[in-house]
Motif scaffolding. Structure first.
Motif, PDB file in Angstrom:
ATOM      1  N   GLY A  84       0.805  -1.212   0.000  1.00  0.00           N
ATOM      2  CA  GLY A  84       0.000   0.000   0.000  1.00  0.00           C
ATOM      3  C   GLY A  84       0.838   1.262   0.000  1.00  0.00           C
ATOM      4  O   GLY A  84       2.033   1.258   0.318  1.00  0.00           O
ATOM      5  N   LEU A  85       0.183   2.360  -0.378  1.00  0.00           N
ATOM      6  CA  LEU A  85       0.858   3.636  -0.571  1.00  0.00           C
ATOM      7  C   LEU A  85      -0.072   4.770  -0.155  1.00  0.00           C
ATOM      8  O   LEU A  85      -1.285   4.697  -0.344  1.00  0.00           O
ATOM      9  CB  LEU A  85       1.231   3.789  -2.052  1.00  0.00           C
ATOM     10  CG  LEU A  85       1.987   5.040  -2.471  1.00  0.00           C
ATOM     11  CD1 LEU A  85       3.405   5.019  -1.906  1.00  0.00           C
ATOM     12  CD2 LEU A  85       2.016   5.145  -3.990  1.00  0.00           C
ATOM     13  N   ASP A  86       0.521   5.823   0.403  1.00  0.00           N
ATOM     14  CA  ASP A  86      -0.249   6.998   0.796  1.00  0.00           C
ATOM     15  C   ASP A  86       0.131   8.252   0.015  1.00  0.00           C
ATOM     16  O   ASP A  86      -0.697   9.140  -0.176  1.00  0.00           O
ATOM     17  CB  ASP A  86      -0.041   7.285   2.293  1.00  0.00           C
ATOM     18  CG  ASP A  86      -0.451   6.110   3.156  1.00  0.00           C
ATOM     19  OD1 ASP A  86      -1.668   5.917   3.334  1.00  0.00           O
ATOM     20  OD2 ASP A  86       0.446   5.376   3.632  1.00  0.00           O
ATOM     21  N   ILE A  87       1.384   8.323  -0.410  1.00  0.00           N
ATOM     22  CA  ILE A  87       1.895   9.531  -1.077  1.00  0.00           C
ATOM     23  C   ILE A  87       2.719   9.118  -2.288  1.00  0.00           C
ATOM     24  O   ILE A  87       3.692   8.363  -2.157  1.00  0.00           O
ATOM     25  CB  ILE A  87       2.783  10.345  -0.115  1.00  0.00           C
ATOM     26  CG1 ILE A  87       2.013  10.745   1.137  1.00  0.00           C
ATOM     27  CG2 ILE A  87       3.350  11.584  -0.819  1.00  0.00           C
ATOM     28  CD1 ILE A  87       2.906  11.033   2.329  1.00  0.00           C
ATOM     29  N   LEU A  88       2.337   9.605  -3.457  1.00  0.00           N
ATOM     30  CA  LEU A  88       3.091   9.344  -4.678  1.00  0.00           C
ATOM     31  C   LEU A  88       3.599  10.673  -5.227  1.00  0.00           C
ATOM     32  O   LEU A  88       2.807  11.564  -5.540  1.00  0.00           O
ATOM     33  CB  LEU A  88       2.213   8.649  -5.724  1.00  0.00           C
ATOM     34  CG  LEU A  88       2.814   8.486  -7.121  1.00  0.00           C
ATOM     35  CD1 LEU A  88       4.099   7.673  -7.076  1.00  0.00           C
ATOM     36  CD2 LEU A  88       1.796   7.842  -8.069  1.00  0.00           C
ATOM     37  N   VAL A  89       4.912  10.792  -5.340  1.00  0.00           N
ATOM     38  CA  VAL A  89       5.523  12.000  -5.889  1.00  0.00           C
ATOM     39  C   VAL A  89       6.159  11.656  -7.229  1.00  0.00           C
ATOM     40  O   VAL A  89       7.155  10.927  -7.284  1.00  0.00           O
ATOM     41  CB  VAL A  89       6.582  12.579  -4.935  1.00  0.00           C
ATOM     42  CG1 VAL A  89       7.138  13.892  -5.519  1.00  0.00           C
ATOM     43  CG2 VAL A  89       6.005  12.820  -3.548  1.00  0.00           C
ATOM     44  N   ASN A  90       5.572  12.163  -8.307  1.00  0.00           N
ATOM     45  CA  ASN A  90       6.124  11.955  -9.642  1.00  0.00           C
ATOM     46  C   ASN A  90       7.144  13.053  -9.922  1.00  0.00           C
ATOM     47  O   ASN A  90       6.825  14.102 -10.491  1.00  0.00           O
ATOM     48  CB  ASN A  90       5.007  11.991 -10.689  1.00  0.00           C
ATOM     49  CG  ASN A  90       4.191  10.735 -10.707  1.00  0.00           C
ATOM     50  OD1 ASN A  90       4.725   9.637 -10.848  1.00  0.00           O
ATOM     51  ND2 ASN A  90       2.885  10.869 -10.561  1.00  0.00           N
ATOM     52  N   ASN A  91       8.379  12.789  -9.524  1.00  0.00           N
ATOM     53  CA  ASN A  91       9.421  13.801  -9.632  1.00  0.00           C
ATOM     54  C   ASN A  91      10.432  13.519 -10.747  1.00  0.00           C
ATOM     55  O   ASN A  91      11.021  14.451 -11.289  1.00  0.00           O
ATOM     56  CB  ASN A  91      10.173  13.899  -8.295  1.00  0.00           C
ATOM     57  CG  ASN A  91      11.437  14.707  -8.403  1.00  0.00           C
ATOM     58  OD1 ASN A  91      11.410  15.930  -8.480  1.00  0.00           O
ATOM     59  ND2 ASN A  91      12.577  14.033  -8.428  1.00  0.00           N
ATOM     60  N   ALA A  92      10.626  12.263 -11.106  1.00  0.00           N
ATOM     61  CA  ALA A  92      11.653  11.911 -12.091  1.00  0.00           C
ATOM     62  C   ALA A  92      11.386  12.604 -13.421  1.00  0.00           C
ATOM     63  O   ALA A  92      10.252  12.686 -13.885  1.00  0.00           O
ATOM     64  CB  ALA A  92      11.687  10.399 -12.289  1.00  0.00           C
TER      65      ALA A  92
END
Length: 257
Positions: A84-92
């Protein structure tokens, strides 16, 4: 207890530059951070070690972006270490052509164009698509945009700016779609930042003219540090930002005023 205690975050491109600053800040705030990297394993391990040395929790996630099956590879590596995941940062992201140069429209090849869009636009799209079953209700998606999509045009960055223009649309549309799940989606748009990626033209005694020019574009009169961006992302990742969604956050230090 930190603001993000009990949360799990994934930061793409999280091992260097702005991504490292984001990973470190989320770790300090209590999140368990998945530090994604494409090729530089040493940098990822260093970032993980720094987070852990500061009392946080982190793990490295390897997946090269911009190639077939990139999203599948990323989530497979993530699933081996987290549920599971709470925070996704698309930075690449990348801003140069395949040969490492900046090119105006007349010099951009089909291969250059496809590569930039594959990394900056296609990869985040399918990472989110495949991550939605992992992202918990009430979660956060934060995308890295650029001040170029709403500021002074730079011909040599036309393709890069176009990839981020698509990310801006992606952000606002996702926010409308995912609001029913309590998931907020926002974009952070930096200007020039003092990172390794910009070291060639922004650091050292030989680049004093560039440094003066960058300082001058902000009313604050200085060059942004990666932590300036990481702290903004931390706000958007926290519950304090619960009523902010679909927004393009100007992180240029007022350069667009």
């Amino acid at each position: 207890m930190g603001a993000l205690s009990g949360k799990t975050a994934l930061v793409t491109g999280g091992s260097r530059g702005i991504g490292r600053a984001i990973s470190q800040r989320l770790g300090r705030d209590g999140a368990r951070v998945g530090v994604h990297y494409g090729r530089d394993e040493a940098a990822a391990k260093e970032t993980v070690s720094e987070i852990e040395a500061a009392g946080g929790h982190a793990f490295a996630v390897r997946a090269e972006l911009g190639v077939p099956g990139d999203a599948e590879a990323l989530w497979s590596a993530f699933d081996e270490q987290s549920e599971g995941l709470d925070i996704l940062v698309n930075n690449a992201g990348i801003n140069k052509a395949l040969d490492g140069t900046l090119k105006p429209i007349g010099e951009v090849t089909v291969e250059d164009f496809d590569h930039l869009f594959a990394v900056n636009t296609k990869a985040p799209f399918f990472i989110v698509q495949q991550g939605l079953t992992r992202l918990r209700d009430g979660g956060r998606i934060i995308n890295t945009s650029t001040g170029l999509t709403r500021g002074a045009a730079k011909p040599e960055l036309i393709t890069y700016a176009m990839t981020k223009g698509a990310i801006d649309v992606f952000t606002s549309t996702l926010a409308k779609d995912l609001g029913r799940r309590g998931i907020t989606v926002n974009a952070v748009a930096p200007g020039p930042v003092d990172t390794d990626m910009n070291a060639g033209w922004l650091r050292g005694e030989t680049n004093t003219e560039a440094q003066q020019r960058v300082r001058a574009i902000s009313p604050l009169g200085r060059i942004a540090d990666a932590t300036d961006i990481g702290d903004i992302v931390a706000f958007l990742a926290s519950d304090d930002s619960r009523w902010v969604t679909g927004q393009w956050i100007d992180a240029t230090g007022g350069a667009l005023l």
